[in-house]
Design a protein around this motif. Structure first.
Motif, PDB file in Angstrom:
ATOM      1  N   ILE A  51       0.871  -1.181   0.000  1.00  0.00           N
ATOM      2  CA  ILE A  51       0.000   0.000   0.000  1.00  0.00           C
ATOM      3  C   ILE A  51       0.904   1.226   0.000  1.00  0.00           C
ATOM      4  CG2 ILE A  51      -1.737   1.290   1.297  1.00  0.00           C
ATOM      5  CD1 ILE A  51      -2.641  -1.446   2.458  1.00  0.00           C
ATOM      6  N   THR A 103      -0.085   4.522   0.020  1.00  0.00           N
ATOM      7  CA  THR A 103      -0.654   5.714   0.645  1.00  0.00           C
ATOM      8  C   THR A 103      -0.786   5.486   2.148  1.00  0.00           C
ATOM      9  OG1 THR A 103      -2.788   4.818  -0.091  1.00  0.00           O
ATOM     10  CG2 THR A 103      -1.887   6.679  -1.334  1.00  0.00           C
ATOM     11  N   GLY A 151      -6.781   5.540  -2.049  1.00  0.00           N
ATOM     12  CA  GLY A 151      -5.772   4.627  -1.530  1.00  0.00           C
ATOM     13  C   GLY A 151      -5.153   3.899  -2.697  1.00  0.00           C
ATOM     14  N   VAL A 210      -2.627   0.849  -4.172  1.00  0.00           N
ATOM     15  CA  VAL A 210      -1.845  -0.370  -4.020  1.00  0.00           C
ATOM     16  C   VAL A 210      -0.894  -0.428  -5.210  1.00  0.00           C
ATOM     17  CG1 VAL A 210      -1.878  -2.881  -3.906  1.00  0.00           C
ATOM     18  CG2 VAL A 210      -3.689  -1.550  -2.792  1.00  0.00           C
ATOM     19  N   SER A 221     -12.402   1.090  -9.050  1.00  0.00           N
ATOM     20  CA  SER A 221     -11.035   1.611  -9.053  1.00  0.00           C
ATOM     21  C   SER A 221     -10.656   2.224 -10.394  1.00  0.00           C
ATOM     22  CB  SER A 221     -10.040   0.498  -8.722  1.00  0.00           C
ATOM     23  OG  SER A 221      -9.936  -0.396  -9.811  1.00  0.00           O
ATOM     24  N   GLU A 254      -0.399   0.142 -10.687  1.00  0.00           N
ATOM     25  CA  GLU A 254      -0.992   0.887  -9.574  1.00  0.00           C
ATOM     26  C   GLU A 254      -2.509   0.757  -9.645  1.00  0.00           C
ATOM     27  OE1 GLU A 254       0.260   4.911  -9.273  1.00  0.00           O
ATOM     28  OE2 GLU A 254       2.301   4.396  -8.628  1.00  0.00           O
ATOM     29  N   HIS A 311      -5.791   2.276  -7.956  1.00  0.00           N
ATOM     30  CA  HIS A 311      -6.270   3.420  -7.179  1.00  0.00           C
ATOM     31  C   HIS A 311      -7.666   3.100  -6.655  1.00  0.00           C
ATOM     32  CE1 HIS A 311      -3.326   6.444  -9.173  1.00  0.00           C
ATOM     33  NE2 HIS A 311      -2.870   5.211  -9.280  1.00  0.00           N
ATOM     34  N   CYS A 312      -7.751   2.822  -5.362  1.00  0.00           N
ATOM     35  CA  CYS A 312      -9.009   2.418  -4.724  1.00  0.00           C
ATOM     36  C   CYS A 312      -9.642   3.611  -4.012  1.00  0.00           C
ATOM     37  CB  CYS A 312      -8.754   1.325  -3.704  1.00  0.00           C
ATOM     38  SG  CYS A 312      -7.622   0.037  -4.239  1.00  0.00           S
ATOM     39  N   SER A 347      -8.778   2.160   5.126  1.00  0.00           N
ATOM     40  CA  SER A 347      -7.912   1.026   5.433  1.00  0.00           C
ATOM     41  C   SER A 347      -8.434  -0.276   4.845  1.00  0.00           C
ATOM     42  CB  SER A 347      -7.759   0.877   6.947  1.00  0.00           C
ATOM     43  OG  SER A 347      -7.203   2.033   7.511  1.00  0.00           O
ATOM     44  N   THR A 404      -8.067  -0.827   0.721  1.00  0.00           N
ATOM     45  CA  THR A 404      -6.698  -1.101   0.268  1.00  0.00           C
ATOM     46  C   THR A 404      -6.178  -2.421   0.818  1.00  0.00           C
ATOM     47  OG1 THR A 404      -5.907   0.329   2.078  1.00  0.00           O
ATOM     48  CG2 THR A 404      -6.043   1.311  -0.121  1.00  0.00           C
ATOM     49  N   GLU A 405      -6.541  -2.759   2.049  1.00  0.00           N
ATOM     50  CA  GLU A 405      -6.102  -4.033   2.629  1.00  0.00           C
ATOM     51  C   GLU A 405      -6.680  -5.212   1.845  1.00  0.00           C
ATOM     52  OE1 GLU A 405      -4.046  -4.948   4.845  1.00  0.00           O
ATOM     53  OE2 GLU A 405      -3.539  -3.150   5.990  1.00  0.00           O
ATOM     54  N   LEU A 427      -4.830  -5.457  -1.429  1.00  0.00           N
ATOM     55  CA  LEU A 427      -3.480  -5.965  -1.197  1.00  0.00           C
ATOM     56  C   LEU A 427      -3.512  -7.472  -0.950  1.00  0.00           C
ATOM     57  CD1 LEU A 427      -0.457  -5.494  -0.783  1.00  0.00           C
ATOM     58  CD2 LEU A 427      -0.936  -5.025   1.635  1.00  0.00           C
TER      59      LEU A 427
END
Length: 460
Positions: A13, A15, A23, A25, A70, A88, A90-91, A95, A98-99, A102
């Protein structure tokens, strides 16, 4: 840092954690196109085009569920940050989003990146030199515009360019000397010696200029610890609040209110200051206050600048005198607070406490005299000199290696002047060349590289 497997595709991640507008990834490695094909469902048909932003959804290929809406971009190497394929995603900021993304890319074959691994790959793949890699972390951590400018100068490759010019001069002299070593019957002419000395002197001048810039660079990069000290109830916390222009410390008329060290950053004309407000230093029987005084003394020990606050509306006390005795070897600015009240302290009495220290009268209550204090702090920070405006180095690693280079260059010059054997002169020249190679990362040991990149956050 653990061993890097350069064939791996890494992900992290990029950001900060927490809620935000977006966010990101980030992935780097050969699996990026395949992972993009498997988990990203684009609205646009057709092949992936490099460096084009696509709108779509992140899809779990096992369940078919939508993970997030995204935007995504695939940057084919070598035209990317790492010179590898980079993806990349972009979400939405937050938290969880992005988790989840990922976790998905890790399940699809990527591994979690180590701290600084993206930038380390950029360095190992030749996109940037080591000074530029170090500038990345300096740019991220810059606390003032001056620090940002210093990091940007280095990131642009200016330091690398100047060092490469110096290396070119050193190599030219070494090449000629080695020719004389190979053909010992040829004597080095006086005019040739003068040319060698001229080239080496230019190199020495550059290296000395860079070393002399370190103190300025260190200040702009790391800031200066500025500790506010004084006996209880002289207005230290009020002064902190006035400097920060916000109510950061509790202010009461009760002596000993501050029991801990309060630290905040502020910016004075580009110089980052780490301000520390300490407990009032005095003799006391209060166990909690004793610990506060102990902590204040420890903080004082690492101070670059000390603001010694006295209450100008009260006579000087024994606690003031004891504290002045501790501060004699420090860079001290004497702050006579409460100038809005009738004065009970003379200049002569102040001068007897500490000799040849700047004295500033102010009121932390109404802000009178604060601009004068700002000017005094800035002069103490830069030792009375204005910013150089030229290229500066910000790292002790650079300074220490450059010192070695200067010693080697000077030894080479003395060897030429003293008609030393070309073999001995060439040894010093190689040492000077090696110092430059160490700085830019051409010959830097792996443990040094690991230490440098471990300063980075994961994702950069």
């Amino acid at each position: 840092m653990a061993k890097i497997y350069e064939s791996d595709t890494i992900a992290a991640i990029a950001t900060p954690m927490g809620e935000g507008g977006i966010g990101i990834v980030r992935l780097s490695g050969s699996l990026c196109p395949e992972i993009a094909r498997r988990i990203l469902k684009r609205k646009a048909d057709g092949p992936w085009e490099s460096h084009r932003l696509y709108y779509g959804h992140v899809i779990d290929p096992e369940s078919g569920m939508i993970v997030d809406e995204s935007l995504c971009v695939l940057m084919k190497g070598p035209k990317s940050y790492t010179r590898e394929d980079v993806l990349e995603i972009h979400c939405h900021g937050g938290s969880l989003a992005t988790e989840l993304v990922l976790e998905l890319v890790l399940r699809e074959g990527a591994r979690l990146a180590e701290p600084g691994e993206f930038t380390k790959r950029a360095f190992l793949n030749g996109r940037i030199d080591l000074t530029q890699a170090e500038a990345v972390i300096d740019l991220i951590r810059a606390k003032t515009s001056a620090g940002q400018v210093a990091a940007s100068e280095q990131l642009s490759g200016r330091l690398y360019s100047e060092l490469m010019e110096a290396k070119k001069n050193l190599s030219s002299v070494l090449t000629h000397l080695e020719a004389y070593i190979d053909f010992p019957e040829e004597d080095i002419e006086l005019s040739t010696k003068d040319g060698f000395i001229k080239n080496l002197t230019e190199v020495g001048t550059l290296l000395n200029r860079l070393v002399s810039s370190y103190e300025e660079g260190r200040i702009y990069r790391d800031g200066l610890t500025t500790v506010i000290v004084g006996r209880p109830n002289v207005g230290k916390s009020s002064l902190l609040n006035q400097l920060l222009k916000e109510k950061r410390a509790i202010v009461t008329s009760v002596p000993g209110t501050t029991r801990d060290v309060i630290e905040e950053y502020m910016n004075i004309r580009g110089v980052p200051l780490r301000l520390a407000d300490t407990a009032g230093i005095r003799e006391t029987e209060d166990l909690v206050e004793i610990e506060g005084v102990k902590l204040a003394r420890e903080t004082l020990g690492r101070a670059d600048i000390v603001l010694f606050v006295l209450d100008g509306s009260q006579p000087i006390t024994d606690d003031d005198r004891r504290l002045a005795g501790i501060l004699k070897e420090k860079a001290v600015i004497m702050v006579i607070n409460k100038s809005d009240l009738p004065k009970r302290v003379t200049r002569e009495e102040i001068g007897e406490l500490l000799i040849d220290k700047p004295v500033i009268y102010l009121s932390a209550e109404n802000g009178e005299g604060m601009e004068t204090l700002h000017e005094a702090i800035f002069k103490a920070a830069v030792h009375g000199k204005e910013a150089s405006g030229g290229l500066i180095i910000t790292r002790a690693r650079h300074r220490d290696i450059l010192h070695k280079g200067i010693v080697a260059v000077n030894a080479s010059i003395q060897g030429i002047i003293g008609d030393a054997s070309p073999e001995f002169i060439s040894i010093d020249l190689r040492a000077a060349l090696n110092s430059i190679s160490d700085i830019v990362g051409e010959t830097t040991p792996d443990d040094i590289l690991d230490r440098i990149f471990s300063e980075f956050c994961i994702g950069k």
